[in-house]
Design a protein around this motif. Structure first.
Motif, PDB file in Angstrom:
ATOM      1  N   ALA A 270      30.871 -83.371 -75.157  1.00  0.00           N
ATOM      2  CA  ALA A 270      30.437 -83.475 -73.766  1.00  0.00           C
ATOM      3  C   ALA A 270      29.013 -83.998 -73.699  1.00  0.00           C
ATOM      4  CB  ALA A 270      30.540 -82.106 -73.089  1.00  0.00           C
ATOM      5  N   TYR A 271      28.148 -83.504 -74.564  1.00  0.00           N
ATOM      6  CA  TYR A 271      26.769 -83.970 -74.582  1.00  0.00           C
ATOM      7  C   TYR A 271      26.703 -85.441 -74.972  1.00  0.00           C
ATOM      8  CZ  TYR A 271      22.045 -84.732 -76.197  1.00  0.00           C
ATOM      9  OH  TYR A 271      20.804 -85.258 -76.387  1.00  0.00           O
ATOM     10  N   ALA A 272      27.581 -85.847 -75.839  1.00  0.00           N
ATOM     11  CA  ALA A 272      27.498 -87.181 -76.430  1.00  0.00           C
ATOM     12  C   ALA A 272      27.669 -88.304 -75.421  1.00  0.00           C
ATOM     13  CB  ALA A 272      28.533 -87.313 -77.536  1.00  0.00           C
ATOM     14  N   HIS A 273      28.301 -88.078 -74.287  1.00  0.00           N
ATOM     15  CA  HIS A 273      28.490 -89.215 -73.396  1.00  0.00           C
ATOM     16  C   HIS A 273      28.053 -88.966 -71.954  1.00  0.00           C
ATOM     17  CE1 HIS A 273      32.283 -87.176 -72.337  1.00  0.00           C
ATOM     18  NE2 HIS A 273      32.246 -87.886 -71.252  1.00  0.00           N
ATOM     19  N   HIS A 274      27.358 -87.888 -71.682  1.00  0.00           N
ATOM     20  CA  HIS A 274      27.002 -87.633 -70.302  1.00  0.00           C
ATOM     21  C   HIS A 274      25.592 -88.075 -69.929  1.00  0.00           C
ATOM     22  CE1 HIS A 274      30.719 -85.755 -69.139  1.00  0.00           C
ATOM     23  NE2 HIS A 274      30.728 -85.178 -70.320  1.00  0.00           N
ATOM     24  N   GLY A 275      24.720 -88.280 -70.883  1.00  0.00           N
ATOM     25  CA  GLY A 275      23.381 -88.748 -70.567  1.00  0.00           C
ATOM     26  C   GLY A 275      23.371 -90.253 -70.377  1.00  0.00           C
ATOM     27  N   TRP A 276      22.446 -90.741 -69.551  1.00  0.00           N
ATOM     28  CA  TRP A 276      22.360 -92.184 -69.291  1.00  0.00           C
ATOM     29  C   TRP A 276      22.112 -92.969 -70.572  1.00  0.00           C
ATOM     30  CZ3 TRP A 276      24.231 -94.366 -65.217  1.00  0.00           C
ATOM     31  CH2 TRP A 276      24.251 -93.685 -63.996  1.00  0.00           C
ATOM     32  N   GLY A 277      21.453 -92.370 -71.545  1.00  0.00           N
ATOM     33  CA  GLY A 277      21.147 -93.066 -72.794  1.00  0.00           C
ATOM     34  C   GLY A 277      22.375 -93.449 -73.592  1.00  0.00           C
ATOM     35  N   TYR A 278      23.536 -92.914 -73.247  1.00  0.00           N
ATOM     36  CA  TYR A 278      24.782 -93.225 -73.953  1.00  0.00           C
ATOM     37  C   TYR A 278      25.563 -94.350 -73.274  1.00  0.00           C
ATOM     38  CZ  TYR A 278      23.542 -89.157 -76.559  1.00  0.00           C
ATOM     39  OH  TYR A 278      22.855 -88.274 -77.351  1.00  0.00           O
ATOM     40  N   TYR A 279      24.920 -95.004 -72.332  1.00  0.00           N
ATOM     41  CA  TYR A 279      25.537 -96.128 -71.622  1.00  0.00           C
ATOM     42  C   TYR A 279      24.588 -97.315 -71.695  1.00  0.00           C
ATOM     43  CZ  TYR A 279      28.632 -92.518 -70.023  1.00  0.00           C
ATOM     44  OH  TYR A 279      29.534 -91.488 -70.004  1.00  0.00           O
ATOM     45  N   ASP A 280      25.143 -98.512 -71.680  1.00  0.00           N
ATOM     46  CA  ASP A 280      24.335 -99.727 -71.780  1.00  0.00           C
ATOM     47  C   ASP A 280      23.779-100.063 -70.403  1.00  0.00           C
ATOM     48  OD1 ASP A 280      23.110-102.091 -72.292  1.00  0.00           O
ATOM     49  OD2 ASP A 280      24.827-103.024 -73.269  1.00  0.00           O
ATOM     50  N   THR A 281      22.625 -99.513 -70.100  1.00  0.00           N
ATOM     51  CA  THR A 281      22.036 -99.676 -68.773  1.00  0.00           C
ATOM     52  C   THR A 281      21.487-101.077 -68.528  1.00  0.00           C
ATOM     53  OG1 THR A 281      19.969 -98.733 -69.594  1.00  0.00           O
ATOM     54  CG2 THR A 281      21.503 -97.214 -68.515  1.00  0.00           C
ATOM     55  N   SER A 282      21.543-101.934 -69.540  1.00  0.00           N
ATOM     56  CA  SER A 282      21.115-103.320 -69.332  1.00  0.00           C
ATOM     57  C   SER A 282      22.284-104.209 -68.908  1.00  0.00           C
ATOM     58  CB  SER A 282      20.492-103.882 -70.614  1.00  0.00           C
ATOM     59  OG  SER A 282      21.495-104.127 -71.575  1.00  0.00           O
ATOM     60  N   ALA A 283      23.501-103.665 -68.886  1.00  0.00           N
ATOM     61  CA  ALA A 283      24.683-104.495 -68.652  1.00  0.00           C
ATOM     62  C   ALA A 283      25.585-103.930 -67.556  1.00  0.00           C
ATOM     63  CB  ALA A 283      25.465-104.634 -69.961  1.00  0.00           C
ATOM     64  N   PRO A 284      25.084-103.802 -66.311  1.00  0.00           N
ATOM     65  CA  PRO A 284      25.925-103.255 -65.250  1.00  0.00           C
ATOM     66  C   PRO A 284      27.126-104.152 -64.950  1.00  0.00           C
ATOM     67  CG  PRO A 284      23.868-104.109 -64.343  1.00  0.00           C
ATOM     68  CD  PRO A 284      23.760-104.195 -65.827  1.00  0.00           C
ATOM     69  N   LEU A 285      28.238-103.491 -64.611  1.00  0.00           N
ATOM     70  CA  LEU A 285      29.492-104.178 -64.324  1.00  0.00           C
ATOM     71  C   LEU A 285      29.940-103.904 -62.894  1.00  0.00           C
ATOM     72  CD1 LEU A 285      31.459-103.200 -67.553  1.00  0.00           C
ATOM     73  CD2 LEU A 285      30.385-105.410 -67.048  1.00  0.00           C
ATOM     74  N   TYR A 286      30.576-104.897 -62.305  1.00  0.00           N
ATOM     75  CA  TYR A 286      31.187-104.763 -60.985  1.00  0.00           C
ATOM     76  C   TYR A 286      32.660-104.449 -61.222  1.00  0.00           C
ATOM     77  CZ  TYR A 286      32.568-106.141 -56.225  1.00  0.00           C
ATOM     78  OH  TYR A 286      33.058-106.169 -54.950  1.00  0.00           O
ATOM     79  N   VAL A 287      33.065-103.212 -60.899  1.00  0.00           N
ATOM     80  CA  VAL A 287      34.420-102.744 -61.165  1.00  0.00           C
ATOM     81  C   VAL A 287      35.098-102.462 -59.826  1.00  0.00           C
ATOM     82  CG1 VAL A 287      35.820-101.006 -62.341  1.00  0.00           C
ATOM     83  CG2 VAL A 287      33.618-101.702 -63.323  1.00  0.00           C
ATOM     84  N   VAL A 288      36.211-103.142 -59.568  1.00  0.00           N
ATOM     85  CA  VAL A 288      36.957-102.979 -58.322  1.00  0.00           C
ATOM     86  C   VAL A 288      38.427-102.844 -58.667  1.00  0.00           C
ATOM     87  CG1 VAL A 288      37.560-104.019 -56.108  1.00  0.00           C
ATOM     88  CG2 VAL A 288      35.336-104.490 -57.121  1.00  0.00           C
ATOM     89  N   GLY A 289      39.090-101.857 -58.081  1.00  0.00           N
ATOM     90  CA  GLY A 289      40.518-101.723 -58.334  1.00  0.00           C
ATOM     91  C   GLY A 289      41.099-100.469 -57.720  1.00  0.00           C
ATOM     92  N   ARG A 290      42.324-100.191 -58.102  1.00  0.00           N
ATOM     93  CA  ARG A 290      43.064 -99.033 -57.600  1.00  0.00           C
ATOM     94  C   ARG A 290      42.983 -97.882 -58.589  1.00  0.00           C
ATOM     95  NH1 ARG A 290      44.225 -99.455 -52.343  1.00  0.00           N
ATOM     96  NH2 ARG A 290      44.647-101.610 -51.849  1.00  0.00           N
ATOM     97  N   VAL A 291      42.809 -96.691 -58.041  1.00  0.00           N
ATOM     98  CA  VAL A 291      42.781 -95.486 -58.871  1.00  0.00           C
ATOM     99  C   VAL A 291      44.182 -95.228 -59.413  1.00  0.00           C
ATOM    100  CG1 VAL A 291      42.388 -92.986 -58.831  1.00  0.00           C
ATOM    101  CG2 VAL A 291      40.863 -94.505 -57.534  1.00  0.00           C
ATOM    102  N   THR A 292      44.264 -95.021 -60.739  1.00  0.00           N
ATOM    103  CA  THR A 292      45.550 -94.743 -61.378  1.00  0.00           C
ATOM    104  C   THR A 292      45.632 -93.338 -61.960  1.00  0.00           C
ATOM    105  OG1 THR A 292      44.811 -95.685 -63.471  1.00  0.00           O
ATOM    106  CG2 THR A 292      45.960 -97.169 -61.940  1.00  0.00           C
ATOM    107  N   ALA A 293      44.474 -92.706 -62.203  1.00  0.00           N
ATOM    108  CA  ALA A 293      44.463 -91.342 -62.748  1.00  0.00           C
ATOM    109  C   ALA A 293      43.155 -90.667 -62.356  1.00  0.00           C
ATOM    110  CB  ALA A 293      44.613 -91.370 -64.262  1.00  0.00           C
TER     111      ALA A 293
END
Length: 163
Positions: free
Chosen positions: A22-45
């Motif tokens: 849980a700790y390993a992926h919840h902090g902002w440092g575990y995401y590539d904050t230099s590469a934001p993505l535009y994500v659009v779609g339908r919720v499946t789960a």
């Protein structure tokens, strides 16, 4: 006494081990904050639980809007320099499923989330891809029912990209 120390040590180790993913992926440092993505779609789960609910979206290959003014951006994000994030946001290169790690439910509610998402809902996100998990991202903004809900409350660190 030795037995008690062993039990306490094993309990602490088990607790740390269970909490580490849980700790390993919840902090902002575990995401590539230099590469934001535009994500659009339908919720499946949906996995609507704390500490972080997740929503899986079957994302479309959609171009970045030519004008971000139509996107409902909460003022708090503007105060955090969200314009810089938008200027770097890229469209997905193909249609595929993406899982979004959202803010805790109580924050979502206090930040104006109109309701929990449902399978079939359309959702928009400006999100940062995980450094280690394919097609997992943490959004700075989600839009549901035309309402923009921030997911970010602090300035962004460099993240895994160190950029």
């Amino acid at each position: 006494m030795l037995r008690r120390n062993v039990v306490v040590s094993l309990t602490l180790l088990a607790t740390w081990y269970a909490a580490f993913p849980a700790y390993a992926h919840h902090g902002w440092g575990y995401y590539d904050t230099s590469a934001p993505l535009y994500v659009v779609g339908r919720v499946t789960a949906i996995n609507w639980r704390n500490p972080h609910p997740t929503v899986t979206i079957q994302a479309n290959q959609t171009a970045v809007p030519p004008d971000w003014k139509a996107l409902p951006i909460p003022r708090e994000l503007t105060d955090l320099g969200f314009d810089s994030t938008l200027s770097r946001t890229k469209a997905l290169t193909r249609a595929e499923a993406w899982t979004l790690d959202l803010a805790p439910i109580n924050r979502l509610e206090s930040w104006g989330m109109p309701r929990p998402p449902h399978v079939g809902d359309e959702m928009v996100a400006i999100a940062f891809p995980s450094c280690s998990e394919p097609r997992v991202a943490r959004p700075a903004l989600i839009v549901l029912d035309g309402i923009g809900v921030r997911q970010q409350s602090v300035g962004l660190p460099a993240g895994c990209s160190n950029k």
